[in-house]
Design an enzyme around this catalytic site. Sequence first.
Site, mmCIF file in Angstrom:
data_model
loop_
_atom_site.group_PDB
_atom_site.id
_atom_site.type_symbol
_atom_site.label_atom_id
_atom_site.label_comp_id
_atom_site.label_asym_id
_atom_site.label_seq_id
_atom_site.Cartn_x
_atom_site.Cartn_y
_atom_site.Cartn_z
ATOM 1 N N GLU A 46 5.217 12.293 47.682
ATOM 2 C CA GLU A 46 6.032 11.590 48.676
ATOM 3 C C GLU A 46 7.383 11.233 48.057
ATOM 4 O O GLU A 46 7.426 10.605 46.992
ATOM 5 C CB GLU A 46 5.291 10.316 49.083
ATOM 6 C CG GLU A 46 6.024 9.418 50.003
ATOM 7 C CD GLU A 46 5.248 8.129 50.275
ATOM 8 O OE1 GLU A 46 5.868 7.216 50.830
ATOM 9 O OE2 GLU A 46 4.058 8.029 49.934
ATOM 10 N N HIS A 83 1.957 0.334 41.938
ATOM 11 C CA HIS A 83 2.820 0.991 42.914
ATOM 12 C C HIS A 83 4.251 0.946 42.398
ATOM 13 O O HIS A 83 4.559 0.248 41.450
ATOM 14 C CB HIS A 83 2.751 0.261 44.266
ATOM 15 C CG HIS A 83 1.667 0.757 45.152
ATOM 16 N ND1 HIS A 83 0.482 0.089 45.314
ATOM 17 C CD2 HIS A 83 1.583 1.861 45.913
ATOM 18 C CE1 HIS A 83 -0.281 0.753 46.162
ATOM 19 N NE2 HIS A 83 0.366 1.838 46.537
#
Length: 84
Positions: A46, A83
């Site tokens: 992504e 993350h």
Amino acid sequence: MKLIWSEESWDDYLYWQETDKRIVKKINEIIKDTRRTPFEGKGKPEPLKHNLSGFWSRRITEEHRLVYAVTDDSLLIAACRYHY
């Protein structure tokens, strides 16, 4: 393709070597796949946005991501824990 680790990402990798060998194996598989096909393949690649524009992420686990950038001849690993 040359592999380059940021200081933070190398510390992340060493952390996984000490705590969870399964995640190290998964990271290695994702890196191998990323070197072959940087923008498609394992871990649901992504593109990142805003201040991380130019970087990509791939899922290691539900919680952790491999964050990287690709240049003509190198793969820069920016992080492989948490993350972005």
